[in-house]
Write an enzyme that holds these catalytic residues in place. Sequence first.
Site, PDB file in Angstrom:
ATOM      1  N   GLU A   1      14.253  -3.646   9.637  1.00 15.25           N
ATOM      2  CA  GLU A   1      15.185  -3.212   8.897  1.00 15.25           C
ATOM      3  C   GLU A   1      16.681  -3.176   9.434  1.00 15.25           C
ATOM      4  O   GLU A   1      17.316  -3.616   8.465  1.00 15.25           O
ATOM      5  CB  GLU A   1      14.749  -1.386   8.712  1.00 15.25           C
TER       6      GLU A   1
ATOM      7  N   ASP B   1       0.760  -1.123   0.049  1.00 18.45           N
ATOM      8  CA  ASP B   1      -0.016  -0.058   0.199  1.00 18.45           C
ATOM      9  C   ASP B   1       0.828   1.383  -0.039  1.00 18.45           C
ATOM     10  O   ASP B   1       0.399   2.312   0.153  1.00 18.45           O
ATOM     11  CB  ASP B   1      -0.904  -0.018   1.233  1.00 18.45           C
TER      12      ASP B   1
END
Length: 287
Positions: A234, A149
């Site tokens: 991350e 998205d």
Amino acid sequence: MSFVNVKKQYLALGMMIFVLLFLINNNKPAFQCQFNQEEPVYLPTIYGITPTYARLAQKADLTRLSQTLMLVKNFHWIVIEDSETKTKLVENLLKESGLKYTHLNVKTHKSKHSTASGVEQRNLAMDWLRGHLKSVEDKRGVVYFMDDDNTYSLKVFEEMRKINKVGAWPVGIVGGMRIEMPLVTDGKVTGYNAVWKPFRPFPIDMAGFAINSTLFLDKPEAKFSRKVQSGFQESEILKYFTTRDQLEPLADNCTKVYVWHTRTQKPSIIDVKKLKHPVPVFDSIEV
Ligand SMILES: *[C@@H]1O[C@H](CO)[C@@H](O)[C@H](O)[C@H]1NC(C)=O
Ligand SMILES: *[C@@H]1O[C@H](CO)[C@@H](O)[C@H](O)[C@H]1NC(C)=O
């Protein structure tokens, strides 16, 4: 030798020169043509890794993203469903997109200690990628972890093809900020501006970096983990490939925003079957 004969010889010679010049000229096509035929511009493959899960706005989100990706050259989309089996919705969407894709699925194993999403899906995609890279001659490319998205400018894909090892760039509207990004001095990453968990080893969003695909073969152990606290995925993956100050700043030394961490609002739907005056229901139509 008569005058007529001499003229004929000159005529034949002239024609030969003409044909010769024509052939020579034909061997030298226009510059651009020659450029395309003999020196094709090398475009590294971009492997986009996108975990996805069933929800009301899934098809809308995947449609928007796939139609961006149709404009990206040399792109390979790895889509991993968070499900026990592959759904017809995603299968059909991928088929109809005309994109080069790989469709995988694995169910998430969330626990009370870890609610991170996409861990199993991204790891499965990396396993697939390693197998794929081993089987192809040209292993060059970049790997980009893409939410279904987010909003991607075509420019972010142009930037990541320049990557040597690991490249990074700003991400718009994320972490409570207008922009979250590496700070760059003299072309080097010297810090970060993140305010959400700034003590993270790499305080950047998944959309803000991409990794040279050949590194995935060098580091077969590299994967995401359920053992890290939220916001550290991350850092978890980047630690295998680079260090804080070795990141290559892209997007004009991190002065441009080419990707936005947009979120699709969860739609609120009325149960029309429970209305006093029921309206027709179209459950068989895919939304
Ligand atoms: C990635 O690394 C390989 C091997 O070092 C190199 O040939 C390639 O140019 C690098 N960059 C990309 C985008 O593939
Ligand atoms: C980034 O900054 C360095 C050092 O100032 C400079 O040499 C380089 O050209 C810059 N790159 C871009 C793409 O602007």
